[in-house]
Design a protein around this motif. Sequence first.
Motif, mmCIF file in Angstrom:
data_model
loop_
_atom_site.group_PDB
_atom_site.id
_atom_site.type_symbol
_atom_site.label_atom_id
_atom_site.label_comp_id
_atom_site.label_asym_id
_atom_site.label_seq_id
_atom_site.Cartn_x
_atom_site.Cartn_y
_atom_site.Cartn_z
ATOM 1 N N ASP A 50 1.206 -1.061 -0.526
ATOM 2 C CA ASP A 50 -0.027 0.071 0.004
ATOM 3 C C ASP A 50 1.058 1.343 0.039
ATOM 4 O OD1 ASP A 50 -2.754 -1.041 0.460
ATOM 5 O OD2 ASP A 50 -1.938 -2.101 2.382
ATOM 6 N N ILE A 52 2.754 4.868 0.464
ATOM 7 C CA ILE A 52 2.028 5.906 0.968
ATOM 8 C C ILE A 52 1.738 6.680 0.471
ATOM 9 C CG2 ILE A 52 2.410 7.166 3.624
ATOM 10 C CD1 ILE A 52 3.931 4.563 4.086
ATOM 11 N N SER A 121 2.233 -1.155 4.367
ATOM 12 C CA SER A 121 2.001 0.485 4.130
ATOM 13 C C SER A 121 3.591 0.180 3.529
ATOM 14 C CB SER A 121 2.315 0.829 4.373
ATOM 15 O OG SER A 121 0.560 1.072 4.967
ATOM 16 N N SER A 123 6.988 3.789 1.307
ATOM 17 C CA SER A 123 6.698 4.615 0.252
ATOM 18 C C SER A 123 6.975 3.818 -0.880
ATOM 19 C CB SER A 123 7.537 5.470 0.963
ATOM 20 O OG SER A 123 9.546 4.937 0.733
#
Length: 131
Positions: A50, A52, A121, A123
């Motif tokens: 996921d 960010i 999650s 980046s």
Amino acid sequence: MGSFIDDGLLGDDGTELEGYRLSIDEALNAARKRYKWMPLCAVEEWIILDAIVTDEERAKVTAAGCQPIFLFAHKVVHDEQRRFEPGHWVRSSMGTAFKEGYLFETRNTVYVLLGPGHRKSASIEAIFSLF
């Protein structure tokens, strides 16, 4: 199951998930019933990432018909279009949906997730630094 992603890059393992548990043939047949024309690619040792993103970035991604999610798999088991060799790794383009716990969609491919995997999650920079 230990992490198969560089822990220094992405931190903890994230949430453990379970993909399709039956045979690859059964998994592909189940996926084909749902997706008549999309190419299928079965993978193992996978992680859903996921991205960010800011609210503004999320709105742009959603407007483009995607979600800020990516798939990374250490092991391609079978790719119908033979783009990826069995045993090789793959990082997807941005996903459009994740359904039934084992079907990860992009605009061009449906990845059939086999066996255990993770979701976490990360980046955008970390996602694109993978291999």
